[in-house]
Scaffold this active site. Structure first.
Site, PDB file in Angstrom:
ATOM      1  N   PRO A   2      -7.611 -12.640  -0.183  1.00  0.00           N
ATOM      2  CA  PRO A   2      -6.743 -11.737   0.616  1.00  0.00           C
ATOM      3  C   PRO A   2      -6.005 -10.423  -0.343  1.00  0.00           C
ATOM      4  CG  PRO A   2      -5.013 -14.144   1.212  1.00  0.00           C
ATOM      5  CD  PRO A   2      -6.595 -14.662  -0.260  1.00  0.00           C
ATOM      6  N   GLU A   3      -6.713 -10.162  -0.064  1.00  0.00           N
ATOM      7  CA  GLU A   3      -6.159  -8.188  -0.097  1.00  0.00           C
ATOM      8  C   GLU A   3      -5.734  -8.102   1.016  1.00  0.00           C
ATOM      9  OE1 GLU A   3      -8.231  -6.346  -2.742  1.00  0.00           O
ATOM     10  OE2 GLU A   3      -9.974  -7.272  -3.988  1.00  0.00           O
TER      11      GLU A   3
END
Length: 269
Positions: A2-3
DNA sequence: ATGGTCCCCTGACCGC
DNA sequence: TGCGGTCAGGGGACCA
């Protein structure tokens, strides 16, 4: 995985699904993540109502009367909300079950993520975080000022969470490409005008990714359990050898600070 | 203070 | 089909 866009997408899903719900019980299937999940949560959280779900950088904050649950998804974490009693899947380590018979589960194969708790709403990990990239205060002047006397590469600089949060490896590469800046440049050598353009590029890239529901990579599952992402076009990340969409030169991959950097050697200067 | 390196862990993929 | 090597989106801890 996840960014920031993925975390933001998760946050939005959680807001609609768990705010207002009351915790019935907490289950801990595997406490050893980056840090141990505090077992006291089993005693503290039952009967607590979820007041709010927010995000700070890549940290998800679930607020209760007694304090906040701080969740980081690390490289491979994901959260989904499903009916209580659904069979536990591999790598589901922690769950909050609510009185409406749903539960929120954290899945994290690599276990680089974390679940922490703060009774007073503060935490040392949050204290040192830089500015949020989507706020108006994040502008060219800010980034330019912060970059003075910084000898590190501009890529490391924009990924530094003490300067600005939420810009991970993918979006650092994409933003620098859109702004036409060579990731090898020293941060201090980049002019103010170029920082202004970089900030515009970062905001555009992040907003587009959020709009797309995040970038699909391997095993992200949206909060409602569907694979919520569809592939979005990445201009340079993972595109080694392909022609640059801007100038046609071949995209190159290099290693900076042990992370892959993808860029166009011709139009990023 | 600053910047670079190491490492936590599992899974996917590739070449043989 | 199996095996070994490589790589992966994060980021705090540690060291010079």
């Amino acid at each position: 995985m996840p960014e920031l866009p993925e975390v933001e997408t998760t946050k939005r899903g959680l807001v609609s699904l768990i705010v207002g719900q009351t915790v019935q019980y907490v289950r801990l299937y595997r406490a050893k993540l980056r840090w141990d999940i505090p077992p006291k949560l089993l005693d503290i959280l039952p009967n607590q109502q979820v007041l709010e779900v927010t995000r700070r950088g890549k940290y998800l904050l679930i607020e209760f009367q007694v304090g906040i649950l701080i969740i980081h998804l690390g490289m491979s974490g994901s959260i989904r909300v499903l009916d209580a009693g659904v069979n536990l899947q591999k790598h589901e380590h922690f769950e909050l079950c609510f009185s409406n018979n749903t539960c929120m589960r954290l899945n994290d194969p690599r276990r680089f993520g974390s679940v922490l708790f703060s009774a007073n709403g503060k935490h040392r990990l949050l204290d040192s975080l830089g500015i949020e990239p989507l706020l108006n205060q994040f502008d060219g002047s800010y980034l330019y000022t912060q970059s003075r006397h910084k000898k590190q590469t501009i890529k490391a600089f924009v990924m530094n969470a003490k300067v600005v949060v939420g810009i991970g490896n993918i979006y650092a590469c994409e933003s620098l490409h859109l702004a036409g800046i060579d990731p090898n440049r020293e941060a201090q050598s980049v002019a103010k005008k170029r920082y202004e353009f970089l900030v515009i590029s970062i905001k555009k890239i992040l907003n587009n990714a959020i709009k797309a529901g995040g970038t699909t990579l391997q095993n992200f599952t949206n909060t409602d359990g569907r694979p919520g992402y569809f592939s979005q076009t990445l201009a340079v990340y993972g595109q080694t050898g392909k022609p640059c969409g801007t100038c046609g030169a071949k995209i190159r991959k290099i290693i900076q600070n042990q992370r892959s950097t993808f860029y166009c050697p011709k139009c990023q200067t």
